[in-house]
Design a protein around this motif. Structure first.
Motif, PDB file in Angstrom:
ATOM      1  N   ALA A 175       0.831  -1.195   0.000  1.00 49.43           N
ATOM      2  CA  ALA A 175       0.000   0.000   0.000  1.00 49.43           C
ATOM      3  C   ALA A 175       0.867   1.246   0.000  1.00 49.43           C
ATOM      4  N   GLY A 176       0.537   2.143  -0.934  1.00 48.83           N
ATOM      5  CA  GLY A 176       1.237   3.406  -0.999  1.00 48.83           C
ATOM      6  C   GLY A 176       2.553   3.367  -1.737  1.00 48.83           C
ATOM      7  N   CYS A 177       3.015   2.163  -2.141  1.00 45.07           N
ATOM      8  CA  CYS A 177       4.306   2.076  -2.811  1.00 45.07           C
ATOM      9  C   CYS A 177       4.173   1.912  -4.307  1.00 45.07           C
ATOM     10  N   GLY A 178       2.962   1.729  -4.796  1.00 44.07           N
ATOM     11  CA  GLY A 178       2.737   1.672  -6.233  1.00 44.07           C
ATOM     12  C   GLY A 178       3.018   0.306  -6.821  1.00 44.07           C
ATOM     13  N   VAL A 179       3.104   0.267  -8.165  1.00 43.64           N
ATOM     14  CA  VAL A 179       3.269  -0.971  -8.907  1.00 43.64           C
ATOM     15  C   VAL A 179       4.650  -1.014  -9.526  1.00 43.64           C
ATOM     16  N   VAL A 180       5.345  -2.121  -9.341  1.00 39.86           N
ATOM     17  CA  VAL A 180       6.672  -2.287  -9.923  1.00 39.86           C
ATOM     18  C   VAL A 180       6.518  -2.683 -11.381  1.00 39.86           C
ATOM     19  N   GLY A 181       7.523  -2.380 -12.224  1.00 36.96           N
ATOM     20  CA  GLY A 181       7.497  -2.818 -13.604  1.00 36.96           C
ATOM     21  C   GLY A 181       7.643  -4.321 -13.704  1.00 36.96           C
ATOM     22  N   THR A 182       7.724  -4.786 -14.950  1.00 38.81           N
ATOM     23  CA  THR A 182       7.751  -6.234 -15.185  1.00 38.81           C
ATOM     24  C   THR A 182       9.162  -6.810 -15.235  1.00 38.81           C
ATOM     25  N   GLY A 183      10.167  -6.002 -14.951  1.00 40.06           N
ATOM     26  CA  GLY A 183      11.544  -6.471 -15.069  1.00 40.06           C
ATOM     27  C   GLY A 183      11.840  -7.682 -14.209  1.00 40.06           C
ATOM     28  N   ASP A 184      11.451  -7.645 -12.930  1.00 44.97           N
ATOM     29  CA  ASP A 184      11.682  -8.782 -12.040  1.00 44.97           C
ATOM     30  C   ASP A 184      10.933 -10.015 -12.517  1.00 44.97           C
ATOM     31  N   ASP A 185       9.709  -9.812 -12.978  1.00 46.97           N
ATOM     32  CA  ASP A 185       8.906 -10.929 -13.459  1.00 46.97           C
ATOM     33  C   ASP A 185       9.572 -11.593 -14.668  1.00 46.97           C
ATOM     34  N   ARG A 186      10.029 -10.754 -15.574  1.00 49.58           N
ATOM     35  CA  ARG A 186      10.657 -11.295 -16.775  1.00 49.58           C
ATOM     36  C   ARG A 186      11.924 -12.077 -16.445  1.00 49.58           C
ATOM     37  N   ARG A 187      12.755 -11.519 -15.563  1.00 49.60           N
ATOM     38  CA  ARG A 187      13.971 -12.232 -15.191  1.00 49.60           C
ATOM     39  C   ARG A 187      13.668 -13.554 -14.504  1.00 49.60           C
ATOM     40  N   ALA A 188      12.639 -13.551 -13.651  1.00 50.05           N
ATOM     41  CA  ALA A 188      12.264 -14.787 -12.979  1.00 50.05           C
ATOM     42  C   ALA A 188      11.780 -15.831 -13.985  1.00 50.05           C
TER      43      ALA A 188
END
Length: 346
Positions: free
Chosen positions: A26-39
């Motif tokens: 909450a309050g920190c927003g949405v991270v991009g997809t970079g971590d998802d792609r690397r995983a």
């Protein structure tokens, strides 16, 4: 806070070999997809070394959460593999709420099968002179290009019907298509096809032809949907067709025909109310400027002056704009109580 979350995620990845981080809280927003792609790339390299190449990733938030990572298959330029990675706190480290390695294996198998099915489809249509320029999101129906006029519609529908027969035969009797009772082909005009969003040639073919922006560029204009009955693997190549209109054009057509039918019915039914439900309108054989369909009506207004659960219908033939042409035929007792309609075929 973000670093702590990432460390937690990388630890979870080590344990389950997949997953991603999308929300930081909450309050920190949405991270991009970079971590998802690397995983996803790590997972792919472990289970399918050298076979998959990540070519894109997109967030699925806010619709369902998570990310979708897209892979090309190195030995099949037609195939695309899509892996859904969960990022909800409860499902972190999972893919589509299941163990990731198994989900990826199924996605690879599905992607290869879709590519094989596409090649069967493309070969059948290429053999009879119709290029497949797009596919529905699930791989069907195919979209082909032709100019339908009164002079050409019978010939073109017949030719496309022969393509469908080739497709059914090549798919085999045990395939889903071989066991189907009908098949559909969408037909767009050359002018619309020339302006379509073609995408990049480097993308996997199935990915390029099923993209939502490609389909949107084709369906924002009116097109034809041709249908072909299938019985025991044999296609009725004559086919039939209907016009599929963009929303605003469909509403204008519906308003025109419904208002015209209401005026035709008013002498017999002074308080008639016409349903705003739009039935399927099919082209008359050999014509693209005449179409026939049903308009439902109630002889008397119902609750709040509306026509609900209509038990009467008018069979109408119209021009391209929805103006009735010729006589209107009335059909009564078309509904089972307040349930399903049972309109006679036309």
């Amino acid at each position: 806070m973000a670093g702590s979350r990432r460390r937690q995620w990388r630890t979870a990845l080590t344990g389950v070999l997949a997953g991603s981080l999308a929300l930081l809280g909450a309050g920190c927003g949405v991270v991009g997809t970079g971590d998802d792609r690397r995983a996803a790339e790590e997972l792919a390299e472990k289970h399918f070394p050298g076979q998959l190449k990540a070519i894109g990733a997109r967030t699925l938030f806010p619709g369902s959460g998570g990310s979708e990572v897209t892979f090309a298959v190195t030995d099949d330029r037609d195939a695309v593999v899509r892996l859904r990675i969960d990022t909800d706190e409860a499902d972190r480290g999972l893919c589509d709420r299941k163990e990731c390695a198994g989900v990826l294996a199924q996605a690879v198998e599905r992607g290869r099968q879709q590519a094989e099915d596409f090649r069967t489809l493309r070969g059948a249509f290429d053999a009879c002179g119709y290029e497949v320029i797009a596919l529905g999101p699930t791989g069907t129906p195919p979209y082909v290009v032709a100019e339908l006029t009164n002079a050409t519609v019978t010939k073109v529908l017949g030719e496309i019907g022969e393509c469908v027969q080739r497709w059914v035969t090549a798919s085999g009797a045990d395939s889903a298509l071989g066991k189907a009772q009908a098949s559909y082909v969408n037909v767009v005009s050359p002018a619309v096809a020339d302006r379509r969003d073609r995408g990049k040639d480097s993308w996997p073919t199935v990915m390029r032809l099923t993209r939502s922006d490609l389909l949107a560029s084709l369906t924002k204009h009116a097109y034809f949907s041709a249908s072909y009955a299938i019985e025991a693997g044999r296609v009725d190549t004559t086919g039939s067709a209907r016009v599929v209109r963009p929303f605003r054009e469909r509403q204008e057509f519906g308003d025109t025909v419904q208002n015209a039918v209401k005026e035709r019915l008013r002498p017999a039914y002074p308080r008639v109310v016409v349903s705003d439900y739009q039935w399927i309108w099919r082209l008359e054989p050999g014509r693209v400027d005449r179409q026939t369909g049903y308009v439902l009506f109630c002889p008397e207004p119902g609750v709040r002056g509306r026509c609900v659960n209509a038990d009467d219908a008018a069979l109408v033939t119209t021009d391209e704009r929805g103006n009735p042409v010729g006589k209107i035929r009335l059909v009564h007792d078309v509904r089972e109580g307040t349930g399903m309609l049972r309109l006679p075929p036309y």
